[in-house]
Write a protein that holds these residues in place. Structure first.
Motif: not given
Length: 775
Positions: A557-580
């Motif tokens: 459900w979360l993947r569908t709910r935020f499909a647009g923003p998720l496509a514009s972000l790279a996976a994040w490991d909690g370190k450094g800056e979020v990319t995408g």
């Protein structure tokens, strides 16, 4: 002490060896414990089983001997004297001081002795003095790296402070000594905090198997059974613990951590019945009575506890707080009792009372439940005071707490404008009153918090937590907690952002359930918990899912709910800056503006907002666009962008102020007034904002708002109080309340008989009937 305690010297030596107390680690002395150390152990054993008379007799004999010739004693024997003084410390501050001196003397006698440092740490922590306790345990670890009891002491300090590292540190102590019963008891409590009942019970069983006299272990076992509705398991724990007050005090404390305050008070009363002199029993009873709103009764028990234990920081802080509350003003409005600093009470009640009444009506309709009034809400102008009201110590960092029909929160004056929204905080905490009450206080933490954030979202646009790139990128990396473990994010977060993520994630779970199953499903779940079902049973009854199935379904459900923003972000490991793409667009816009290329910045920001329209955090595209449009003189464009941003951000004081000014310039009185009203939920202390809103309300003939805002200016204690009262009288007259207007204007003229505007208004009012009609 973690070994079993039995009568007889041989069993005693075995017990002492199990605890590492047969000799002070690091000391040169070898062999069995000294006669005095054995006597101290027997006194402690008597105290643990509730035999106060024998404990005192043995302790008094040992301390009398120490007073005669203690200067020649070894470090081990001086430590034994300190242990005896600790036993005598209840109701005797001099004995506590003597214990500290004896432990210090033991350290002086043998600088390598670990035992007295461990005992000092225990004593400090028992008095809620975490900093000194930590230093004592660290000193022990410097002498004996890896010492299991020192590691356990550090774990207890961390747990006391709410630090999630307590769990792993307790495990380290067990890796060093698997027979350490108190470490298992601590792990049981920590698992219980996360509502991991099976794990809590397993750890508690290990604790009491290793030490059958361990009240904390029996209490964890009893609390786990009680919270699960396992009456037979609870009875076994109660029988195993015997008749000690410590068991009931621990039980009360652990049940209270699950928001079962009435039951905790009941266990506290049982503890006091077992030992009416126990400061721990008196204290836990008093604290829970205060949480139930029984202020005088709770104060009485706390005063008795503090008389017996004047070194206890929680008791002292809370009694100081209660002394301060005597200067607060209590305002009764409808179903609510508002308790606030006298200088702020009238101002805050002007806004809070109608908001709470609105929330009560809204929530009672949604949840088909009506909490019994009056509901008490306390507002504190110092966050430290609110923190003391919550846990007895300063620095918890939260904004509010609900004990059921007693709420406490920061007043808006407790923080700088823009740090939080006091209206949404009040709505959030009142929602807990409904979810706790409907579920008989059995709702899991994650579900109650999720509903509170969801109801914030429903109350006003922008209220409540929203999505962030970090949240979504963490989900994309598979690092969000599954719903089945979401409680851990509240009590044992693994990284700094996880607590905030957990609040928002919990609200999304509730949002999903309501969208798919309807509001009735939320109510049915609360009722199912009330009826005694555990969480898997509730999920299966209402949603037809297992916990694992809910985990999978929510992730999809979360993947569908935020499909647009998720496509514009790279996976994040909690370190450094979020990319995408999305953060890249924000960076591109910032660089374009730095080079004066507003067209490129505008293009990047518009694209970024399209990708992630719900984002209203730092560098939000809508806010940046608003400033860009305003700089170009495009008021309409700036207003439109500000409206989008302010509808998503509950604490944007400056952005709302700018929107109000731009709308006023565009003659949009209603829009400007709406922005100013939002500001008041961020900070209500700017008289200029109230005056602007009053003037706008007058132009729109909104008499209720006009009068309220003039009252607010008076309540703020303005530099010109006579002018403020005159303006209030004028607003009352305009609204048709001639009698109230006359009262106000007469008060003005009593202080300033020559105030011409007030004289003219009084003459005008004399031409009206008491109902406000012109003769």
């Amino acid at each position: 002490m973690s070994g079993r305690v039995h009568a007889g010297a041989l069993a005693l030596l075995v017990a002492l060896a199990c605890t590492g107390q047969a000799q002070p680690a690091g000391s040169a002395r070898a062999g069995p414990p000294s006669r005095r150390a054995q006597e101290a152990a027997l006194a402690e054993a008597a105290a643990r089983r509730g035999d106060r008379e024998e404990a005192a007799r043995r302790a008094l004999g040992l301390t009398a001997e120490y007073q005669r010739d203690g200067t020649s004693w070894s470090a081990e024997d001086r430590t034994a004297a300190g242990r005896a003084y600790v036993i005598l410390g209840e109701g005797n501050p001099d004995a506590v001081r003597a214990a500290l001196r004896a432990f210090d003397a033991a350290v002086a006698a043998d600088s390598g002795a670990v035992e007295p440092r461990l005992r000092l740490g225990d004593l400090f922590l028992d008095k809620y003095n975490a900093p000194d306790a930590r230093e004592s345990y660290r000193a022990a670890l410097r002498l004996a790296p890896g010492n299991p009891r020192a590691l356990l002491g550090i774990a207890r300090v961390l747990a006391f402070e709410g630090n999630p590292e307590a769990f792993d540190t307790a495990r380290k102590s067990l890796a060093a000594d698997p027979s350490l019963g108190p470490a298992h008891a601590l792990l049981a409590r920590l698992q219980l905090d996360a509502e991991q009942y099976d794990s809590a019970a397993a750890e508690a069983r290990l604790a009491v198997a290793l030490d059958s006299s361990l009240a904390a272990g029996w209490a964890a076992l009893g609390a786990t059974a009680w919270l699960r509705g396992d009456s037979a398991g609870y009875a076994r724990a109660r029988a195993g613990a015997g008749r000690t007050a410590e068991f009931w005090s621990d039980l009360a404390d652990q049940v209270a951590r699950h928001r079962r305050y009435a039951e905790a008070a009941g266990f506290g009363r049982e503890a006091v019945a077992r030992d009416s002199l126990s400061p721990r029993a008196l204290g836990v009873l008093g604290m829970n009575e205060l949480r139930l709103g029984e202020m005088e009764r709770g104060r009485g028990h706390l005063e008795r506890a503090f008389d017996r234990d004047p070194f206890h920081v929680w008791y002292k802080n809370t009694l100081d707080l209660l002394d301060g509350l005597r200067s607060f003003r209590t305002i009764e409005r409808g179903r609510f009792r508002i308790v606030a600093p006298a200088a702020e009470a009238e101002l805050l009640a002007l806004y809070l009372a109608p908001l709470l009444e609105e929330a009560y009506d809204t929530l009672s309709a949604r949840y088909e439940y009506r909490p019994p009034p009056p509901i008490r809400i306390e507002l504190y102008r110092h966050s430290a005071d609110f923190s003391v009201r919550t846990v007895g110590l300063t620095g918890i960092g939260a904004l509010g707490v609900s004990f059921g029909t007693v709420l406490a929160m920061d007043a808006p004056s407790a923080r700088d404008p823009g740090e939080f929204n006091w209206g949404s905080t009040a709505w959030h905490e009142l929602t807990h009153t409904f979810t706790l009450g409907l579920s008989a206080h059995r709702v899991p933490r994650w579900f109650s918090e999720g509903l509170s954030v969801l109801e914030e979202h429903r109350a006003r646009p922008g209220w409540g937590a929203g999505p962030s790139p970090e949240f979504l990128a963490t989900f994309k990396a598979g690092r969000l907690l599954p719903v089945s473990r979401l409680n851990e994010g509240f009590v044992r977060p693994t990284h700094p952002a996880e607590l905030g993520f957990s609040y928002y994630q919990a609200s999304l779970v509730c949002e999903m359930i309501e969208r798919e199953k309807g509001r009735a499903a939320l109510v049915a779940m609360l009722r199912a918990w009330r009826d005694g079902l555990d969480t898997p049973g509730v999920l299966f009854r209402v949603l037809g899912m297992t916990p694992a199935a809910l985990d999978r379904h929510f992730a999809e459900w979360l993947r569908t709910r935020f499909a647009g923003p998720l496509a514009s972000l790279a996976a994040w490991d909690g370190k450094g800056e979020v990319t995408g793409e999305f953060p890249g667009l924000l960076q591109r816009a910032e660089e374009a503006l730095a080079h004066g290329d507003s067209a490129a910045a505008r293009q990047a920001l518009l694209r970024a907002e399209t990708l992630f329209p719900e984002y209203a955090g730092p560098g939000a595209p809508a806010l940046a666009l608003a400033h860009l449009f305003n700089a170009r003189g495009d008021r309409s464009g700036a207003v439109a962008a500000l409206a989008r941003y302010n509808a998503l951000n509950e604490s944007a004081w400056e952005a709302n102020d700018l929107e109000a000014r731009l709308r006023e310039a565009l003659d949009d009185h209603a829009g400007a007034a709406a922005a100013l009203r939002r500001i008041l939920w961020i900070s209500p202390y700017d008289a200029g904002v109230h005056t602007r809103l009053a003037e706008l309300a007058e132009r729109m003939n909104d008499q209720a708002v006009m009068v309220r805002e003039r009252r607010a200016v008076v309540a703020l204690g303005p530099a010109d109080p006579l002018e403020a009262r005159y303006q209030l009288a004028r607003a009352l007259a305009r609204s048709g309340d001639a009698a109230a207007a006359r009262r106000e204007v007469l008060q003005v003229l009593e202080q300033a008989p020559g105030f011409e505007k007030a004289q003219a208004l009084l003459l005008e009012l004399r031409g009206k009937t008491p109902e406000g009609r012109t003769r």
